[in-house]
Design an enzyme around this catalytic site. Structure first.
Site, PDB file in Angstrom:
ATOM      1  CB  ALA A  21      -0.936   0.000   1.204  1.00  0.00           C
ATOM      2  CG  ASP A 104      -3.212   0.978  -6.810  1.00  0.00           C
ATOM      3  OD1 ASP A 104      -2.561   0.532  -7.782  1.00  0.00           O
ATOM      4  OD2 ASP A 104      -2.678   1.292  -5.734  1.00  0.00           O
ATOM      5  CG  HIS A 121      -4.026  -9.216  -2.508  1.00  0.00           C
ATOM      6  ND1 HIS A 121      -3.462  -8.431  -1.525  1.00  0.00           N
ATOM      7  CD2 HIS A 121      -3.731 -10.498  -2.171  1.00  0.00           C
ATOM      8  CE1 HIS A 121      -2.860  -9.206  -0.638  1.00  0.00           C
ATOM      9  NE2 HIS A 121      -3.005 -10.458  -1.008  1.00  0.00           N
ATOM     10  CB  THR A 188       4.394  -4.137   1.940  1.00  0.00           C
ATOM     11  OG1 THR A 188       3.642  -5.154   2.599  1.00  0.00           O
ATOM     12  CG2 THR A 188       5.640  -4.757   1.350  1.00  0.00           C
ATOM     13  CB  VAL A 232       8.634   9.335  -2.721  1.00  0.00           C
ATOM     14  CG1 VAL A 232       8.855  10.539  -3.626  1.00  0.00           C
ATOM     15  CG2 VAL A 232       7.211   8.812  -2.873  1.00  0.00           C
TER      16      VAL A 232
END
Ligand code: ZN
Length: 242
Positions: A21, A104, A121, A188, A232
């Site tokens: 995520a 996503d 997933h 994660t 990032v």
């Protein structure tokens, strides 16, 4: 960035990224398991995000399930960030494979090589009618969970709580892991099974890097090179090297 780490990325030919995520939160997609995520926000309410995202909810409370999905899971305005872009580029160069828990679609938007992307997933932008098994555009699903053609219930392709991972997908992931010469865990906590189990499958002495702000804990011995840096920042630096 450490010269040894740079060198690892340069010399490795079969990099595997295990991602979660935190890769998509910089793109504005909330992590429902994190501290500030949906789960905690919803705790005051009767049900957890895990309940809404369960097979039981889909089958027995389809309207509630749909409402939750539309309200919290779909972020069609979200764009891939530097983490997706650098990893996707490495797949196109034939140097890396991504195994992600994210549903996503952002790795597709970053043009990752689909042959080198495993959406462990699923992907919620891939929807299907449970009655006729035809694909349905996600925009239709967002409007209504009922398939206009036959009244069947539409579901997004994501693995819900109470459902198991497709065995083929697990085996494919296992094989990619066994073939890896560098494993990179990104953003994660590695807490969701069976995804977290994938870390068991690697050749001896293969370096495993984890880029995660929080330390990771495994129930078995994993020799990790821990980089407690913002992903990032890390991938922005890596982007300059290519
Ligand atoms: Zn149908």
């Amino acid at each position: 960035m450490d010269a040894n780490i740079i060198n690892l990325f340069k010399i490795s030919k079969h990099i595997v990224f295990l991602t979660g995520a935190g890769v998509s939160t910089p793109s504005g997609i909330p992590d429902y398991r994190s501290k500030n995520g949906l789960y905690h926000r919803r705790k005051k309410q009767k049900r957890s995000a895990e309940w809404y995202l369960s097979h039981d909810c889909l089958m027995h409370h389809p309207k509630t399930f749909h409402k939750f999905m539309v309200k919290y899971m779909y972020h069609p305005q979200a764009k891939p960030n530097v983490i997706h872009n650098v990893q996707a580029k490495l797949t196109r160069m034939g140097k890396a494979t991504i195994i992600t828990q994210n549903v996503d679609n952002l790795y597709h938007l970053a043009h990752a090589d689909p042959q080198r992307l495993i959406e462990f997933h699923g992907n919620i932008y891939d929807c299907e009618c449970m009655k006729c098994h035809r694909k349905v555009d996600w925009r239709q699903y967002v409007k209504s969970p009922v398939h206009q053609a036959d009244g069947g219930l539409i579901r997004p392709n994501l693995v819900l709580y109470g459902e198991s991972i497709n065995q083929k997908k697990f085996k494919r992931s296992m094989n990619v892991m066994l073939n890896a010469d560098l494993i990179v865990i990104v953003s994660t906590a590695m807490k969701v099974e069976p995804f977290a189990d994938l870390i068991k499958y690697h050749q001896p002495n293969v370096p495993i890097i984890a880029i995660n702000k929080q330390p990771l804990h495994f129930s078995y011995n994993v020799g990790l090179i821990m980089i407690r840096e913002d992903a990032v920042k890390f991938f922005s630096q890596l982007a300059l090297l290519n």
